[in-house]
Scaffold this motif. Structure first.
Motif, PDB file in Angstrom:
ATOM      1  N   PRO A 172       0.811  -1.212   0.000  1.00 40.53           N
ATOM      2  CA  PRO A 172       0.000   0.000   0.000  1.00 40.53           C
ATOM      3  C   PRO A 172       0.848   1.267   0.000  1.00 40.53           C
ATOM      4  O   PRO A 172       1.975   1.281   0.502  1.00 40.53           O
ATOM      5  CB  PRO A 172      -0.794  -0.116   1.300  1.00 40.53           C
ATOM      6  CG  PRO A 172       0.145  -0.829   2.221  1.00 40.53           C
ATOM      7  CD  PRO A 172       0.988  -1.742   1.363  1.00 40.53           C
ATOM      8  N   ASP A 173       0.290   2.318  -0.561  1.00 37.88           N
ATOM      9  CA  ASP A 173       0.831   3.664  -0.394  1.00 37.88           C
ATOM     10  C   ASP A 173      -0.213   4.415   0.414  1.00 37.88           C
ATOM     11  O   ASP A 173      -1.244   4.835  -0.118  1.00 37.88           O
ATOM     12  CB  ASP A 173       1.062   4.330  -1.744  1.00 37.88           C
ATOM     13  CG  ASP A 173       1.581   5.751  -1.602  1.00 37.88           C
ATOM     14  OD1 ASP A 173       2.429   5.984  -0.722  1.00 37.88           O
ATOM     15  OD2 ASP A 173       1.130   6.632  -2.364  1.00 37.88           O
ATOM     16  N   SER A 174       0.028   4.552   1.702  1.00 35.16           N
ATOM     17  CA  SER A 174      -1.031   4.986   2.605  1.00 35.16           C
ATOM     18  C   SER A 174      -0.478   5.752   3.794  1.00 35.16           C
ATOM     19  O   SER A 174       0.642   5.483   4.255  1.00 35.16           O
ATOM     20  CB  SER A 174      -1.804   3.758   3.107  1.00 35.16           C
ATOM     21  OG  SER A 174      -2.700   4.079   4.141  1.00 35.16           O
ATOM     22  N   ASP A 175      -1.275   6.695   4.302  1.00 34.28           N
ATOM     23  CA  ASP A 175      -0.931   7.381   5.541  1.00 34.28           C
ATOM     24  C   ASP A 175      -1.317   6.549   6.754  1.00 34.28           C
ATOM     25  O   ASP A 175      -0.876   6.831   7.870  1.00 34.28           O
ATOM     26  CB  ASP A 175      -1.672   8.729   5.618  1.00 34.28           C
ATOM     27  CG  ASP A 175      -1.212   9.697   4.541  1.00 34.28           C
ATOM     28  OD1 ASP A 175      -0.004   9.739   4.266  1.00 34.28           O
ATOM     29  OD2 ASP A 175      -2.072  10.402   3.972  1.00 34.28           O
ATOM     30  N   LYS A 176      -2.146   5.536   6.545  1.00 34.77           N
ATOM     31  CA  LYS A 176      -2.741   4.793   7.647  1.00 34.77           C
ATOM     32  C   LYS A 176      -2.154   3.401   7.830  1.00 34.77           C
ATOM     33  O   LYS A 176      -2.018   2.914   8.957  1.00 34.77           O
ATOM     34  CB  LYS A 176      -4.247   4.698   7.425  1.00 34.77           C
ATOM     35  CG  LYS A 176      -5.024   4.021   8.539  1.00 34.77           C
ATOM     36  CD  LYS A 176      -6.515   4.044   8.246  1.00 34.77           C
ATOM     37  CE  LYS A 176      -7.316   3.362   9.360  1.00 34.77           C
ATOM     38  NZ  LYS A 176      -8.777   3.357   9.073  1.00 34.77           N
ATOM     39  N   MET A 193      -3.230   4.868  -2.211  1.00 35.33           N
ATOM     40  CA  MET A 193      -4.367   5.359  -1.431  1.00 35.33           C
ATOM     41  C   MET A 193      -4.249   6.821  -1.022  1.00 35.33           C
ATOM     42  O   MET A 193      -4.871   7.267  -0.055  1.00 35.33           O
ATOM     43  CB  MET A 193      -4.523   4.477  -0.183  1.00 35.33           C
ATOM     44  CG  MET A 193      -4.555   2.991  -0.515  1.00 35.33           C
ATOM     45  SD  MET A 193      -4.444   1.886   0.916  1.00 35.33           S
ATOM     46  CE  MET A 193      -6.100   2.052   1.580  1.00 35.33           C
ATOM     47  N   ARG A 194      -3.473   7.602  -1.767  1.00 37.54           N
ATOM     48  CA  ARG A 194      -3.255   8.999  -1.383  1.00 37.54           C
ATOM     49  C   ARG A 194      -3.790  10.002  -2.408  1.00 37.54           C
ATOM     50  O   ARG A 194      -3.317  11.148  -2.463  1.00 37.54           O
ATOM     51  CB  ARG A 194      -1.764   9.259  -1.184  1.00 37.54           C
ATOM     52  CG  ARG A 194      -1.084   8.417  -0.105  1.00 37.54           C
ATOM     53  CD  ARG A 194       0.372   8.816  -0.020  1.00 37.54           C
ATOM     54  NE  ARG A 194       1.192   7.888   0.728  1.00 37.54           N
ATOM     55  CZ  ARG A 194       1.525   8.044   2.008  1.00 37.54           C
ATOM     56  NH1 ARG A 194       1.087   9.093   2.664  1.00 37.54           N
ATOM     57  NH2 ARG A 194       2.292   7.159   2.607  1.00 37.54           N
ATOM     58  N   CYS A 195      -4.746   9.651  -3.235  1.00 38.04           N
ATOM     59  CA  CYS A 195      -5.290  10.605  -4.199  1.00 38.04           C
ATOM     60  C   CYS A 195      -5.826  11.839  -3.483  1.00 38.04           C
ATOM     61  O   CYS A 195      -6.506  11.738  -2.452  1.00 38.04           O
ATOM     62  CB  CYS A 195      -6.418   9.964  -5.016  1.00 38.04           C
ATOM     63  SG  CYS A 195      -5.857   9.060  -6.463  1.00 38.04           S
ATOM     64  N   GLY A 202      -4.807  13.368  -9.164  1.00 36.71           N
ATOM     65  CA  GLY A 202      -4.823  12.675  -7.881  1.00 36.71           C
ATOM     66  C   GLY A 202      -3.488  12.661  -7.168  1.00 36.71           C
ATOM     67  O   GLY A 202      -3.388  12.997  -5.993  1.00 36.71           O
ATOM     68  N   TYR A 203      -2.463  12.265  -7.881  1.00 34.98           N
ATOM     69  CA  TYR A 203      -1.081  12.266  -7.390  1.00 34.98           C
ATOM     70  C   TYR A 203      -0.296  13.327  -8.166  1.00 34.98           C
ATOM     71  O   TYR A 203      -0.589  13.604  -9.337  1.00 34.98           O
ATOM     72  CB  TYR A 203      -0.431  10.905  -7.634  1.00 34.98           C
ATOM     73  CG  TYR A 203      -0.642   9.870  -6.541  1.00 34.98           C
ATOM     74  CD1 TYR A 203       0.442   9.201  -5.967  1.00 34.98           C
ATOM     75  CD2 TYR A 203      -1.916   9.526  -6.101  1.00 34.98           C
ATOM     76  CE1 TYR A 203       0.270   8.241  -4.980  1.00 34.98           C
ATOM     77  CE2 TYR A 203      -2.115   8.572  -5.119  1.00 34.98           C
ATOM     78  CZ  TYR A 203      -1.014   7.932  -4.556  1.00 34.98           C
ATOM     79  OH  TYR A 203      -1.191   6.984  -3.577  1.00 34.98           O
ATOM     80  N   SER A 204       0.718  13.882  -7.527  1.00 36.86           N
ATOM     81  CA  SER A 204       1.563  14.868  -8.207  1.00 36.86           C
ATOM     82  C   SER A 204       2.400  14.197  -9.297  1.00 36.86           C
ATOM     83  O   SER A 204       2.546  12.967  -9.323  1.00 36.86           O
ATOM     84  CB  SER A 204       2.490  15.555  -7.204  1.00 36.86           C
ATOM     85  OG  SER A 204       3.477  14.639  -6.743  1.00 36.86           O
ATOM     86  N   PHE A 247      -5.605   2.582  -7.857  1.00 36.86           N
ATOM     87  CA  PHE A 247      -5.833   3.805  -7.100  1.00 36.86           C
ATOM     88  C   PHE A 247      -7.117   3.600  -6.299  1.00 36.86           C
ATOM     89  O   PHE A 247      -8.218   3.511  -6.854  1.00 36.86           O
ATOM     90  CB  PHE A 247      -5.926   5.008  -8.036  1.00 36.86           C
ATOM     91  CG  PHE A 247      -4.583   5.373  -8.612  1.00 36.86           C
ATOM     92  CD1 PHE A 247      -3.725   6.240  -7.933  1.00 36.86           C
ATOM     93  CD2 PHE A 247      -4.141   4.825  -9.806  1.00 36.86           C
ATOM     94  CE1 PHE A 247      -2.479   6.558  -8.440  1.00 36.86           C
ATOM     95  CE2 PHE A 247      -2.897   5.138 -10.329  1.00 36.86           C
ATOM     96  CZ  PHE A 247      -2.062   6.011  -9.644  1.00 36.86           C
ATOM     97  N   ILE A 248      -6.937   3.490  -5.001  1.00 42.25           N
ATOM     98  CA  ILE A 248      -8.002   3.136  -4.074  1.00 42.25           C
ATOM     99  C   ILE A 248      -8.043   4.179  -2.960  1.00 42.25           C
ATOM    100  O   ILE A 248      -7.005   4.633  -2.494  1.00 42.25           O
ATOM    101  CB  ILE A 248      -7.725   1.741  -3.442  1.00 42.25           C
ATOM    102  CG1 ILE A 248      -7.596   0.676  -4.525  1.00 42.25           C
ATOM    103  CG2 ILE A 248      -8.802   1.367  -2.443  1.00 42.25           C
ATOM    104  CD1 ILE A 248      -8.878   0.356  -5.250  1.00 42.25           C
ATOM    105  N   SER A 249      -9.224   4.523  -2.506  1.00 48.89           N
ATOM    106  CA  SER A 249      -9.380   5.386  -1.348  1.00 48.89           C
ATOM    107  C   SER A 249      -8.885   6.795  -1.673  1.00 48.89           C
ATOM    108  O   SER A 249      -8.663   7.158  -2.830  1.00 48.89           O
ATOM    109  CB  SER A 249      -8.635   4.790  -0.137  1.00 48.89           C
ATOM    110  OG  SER A 249      -8.949   5.449   1.046  1.00 48.89           O
ATOM    111  N   GLY A 250      -8.707   7.611  -0.647  1.00 54.20           N
ATOM    112  CA  GLY A 250      -8.374   9.006  -0.889  1.00 54.20           C
ATOM    113  C   GLY A 250      -9.506   9.686  -1.642  1.00 54.20           C
ATOM    114  O   GLY A 250     -10.677   9.358  -1.471  1.00 54.20           O
ATOM    115  N   ALA A 251      -9.168  10.641  -2.502  1.00 48.18           N
ATOM    116  CA  ALA A 251     -10.155  11.330  -3.329  1.00 48.18           C
ATOM    117  C   ALA A 251     -10.483  10.434  -4.527  1.00 48.18           C
ATOM    118  O   ALA A 251      -9.865  10.525  -5.591  1.00 48.18           O
ATOM    119  CB  ALA A 251      -9.626  12.685  -3.785  1.00 48.18           C
ATOM    120  N   LYS A 252     -11.467   9.574  -4.362  1.00 52.66           N
ATOM    121  CA  LYS A 252     -11.792   8.570  -5.377  1.00 52.66           C
ATOM    122  C   LYS A 252     -12.176   9.188  -6.712  1.00 52.66           C
ATOM    123  O   LYS A 252     -11.969   8.581  -7.764  1.00 52.66           O
ATOM    124  CB  LYS A 252     -12.914   7.668  -4.860  1.00 52.66           C
ATOM    125  CG  LYS A 252     -13.223   6.485  -5.775  1.00 52.66           C
ATOM    126  CD  LYS A 252     -14.232   5.544  -5.134  1.00 52.66           C
ATOM    127  CE  LYS A 252     -14.542   4.372  -6.060  1.00 52.66           C
ATOM    128  NZ  LYS A 252     -15.474   3.402  -5.436  1.00 52.66           N
TER     129      LYS A 252
END
Length: 268
Positions: A172-176, A193-195, A202-204, A247-252
């Motif tokens: 995962p790429d996640s803050d959580k 998961m950081r969109c 979504g991503y830079s 691309f999951i979660s974040g700003a879907k």
């Protein structure tokens, strides 16, 4: 090893109201949304199977809506993974597989088994669970990935166990959630998961460049720097491996654009 060796970027599901008029053209029938999505991304992660069983007719319908080469990955039932002792889950695994997943045929990608953050690593229990996972069902080959979230899994023993059984660890790429990027199977699986909604993609650009590099490295049989690993043991990975990045979660609402932007970088 899968012969295709393709990098696929994708999204979670296809029914999402904010995509209507953005990802989906205005006026597109809801019945045609899956076909539209499946022709614009390389894979879709089906999450509804985590909560309830589906009908064989549904899997067949989804299969027919997707073009050749497309893949659906399936999130396994919570009744299989949310257990005190995973050694008691054999009947639930059979029920999950028997709901009609084989109807997807060659559109079936990996099944991923997600565990609660409270589930700790027990080598004997986890290996018993892994050994119950079927490698084919009704003539269709099955590949498996595990999504673990407790810090006890950050150990060389877990990585070695997954390599022994050719099971991928979801990265995962996640803050959580914790990240274990060790490659342990003949395919790779990442959930990004950081969109963010304030970025059109979504991503830079720098973040997308990073994940394009990761995807290309995995595809080529390497483990790139810049990720978190649980083992120092170097894997022996064949080149031309399948890679799945969702691309999951974040700003879907930004997920389809993120998947498209990542694909463009990978194909450059």
């Amino acid at each position: 090893m899968a012969k295709s060796g393709i990098i696929r970027t994708g999204i979670g599901g296809w029914t999402f109201k904010p995509w209507r008029g953005t990802f989906y053209p205005k006026g597109l029938r809801q019945a045609d949304e899956l076909h539209h999505a499946a022709t614009h991304v390389g894979a879709i992660e089906i999450n509804g199977t985590y909560y309830r069983l589906q009908k064989p007719e549904s899997f067949a319908k989804w299969r027919d809506a997707a073009p050749d080469g497309f893949k659906f990955t399936i999130k396994a039932s919570r009744y299989c993974t949310n257990r005190k002792d995973l050694r008691d889950t054999g009947e639930s695994i059979e029920r999950f597989c028997n709901q009609g997943i084989a109807e997807l045929g060659d559109r079936l990608g990996p099944i991923f088994w997600q565990f609660m953050a409270t589930k700790k690593f027990d080598a004997d229990e986890f290996e018993a669970f892994i050994e119950m996972l079927p490698r084919q069902w009704e003539g269709v080959g099955l590949r498996h990935a595990v999504d673990v979230r407790h810090e006890s899994f950050i150990c060389p023993e877990f990585v070695a166990l997954m390599r022994k059984h050719n099971i991928a660890i979801v990265c995962p790429d996640s803050d959580k959630f914790l990240q274990i990027a060790d490659q342990t199977a003949d395919f790779s699986y990442a959930r990004l998961m950081r969109c963010r909604e304030d970025i059109d993609t979504g991503y830079s650009a720098a973040e997308l460049d990073h994940w394009a590099h990761v995807a290309q490295s995995w595809h080529g049989g390497a483990q790139p720097d810049g990720l978190d690993y649980a083992s120092d043991a170097a894997p022996k990975l064949a080149k031309k491996r399948d890679v799945f990045m969702f691309f999951i979660s974040g700003a879907k609402v930004r997920a389809p654009a993120a998947a498209s932007a990542l694909t463009q970088r990978i194909e450059q």
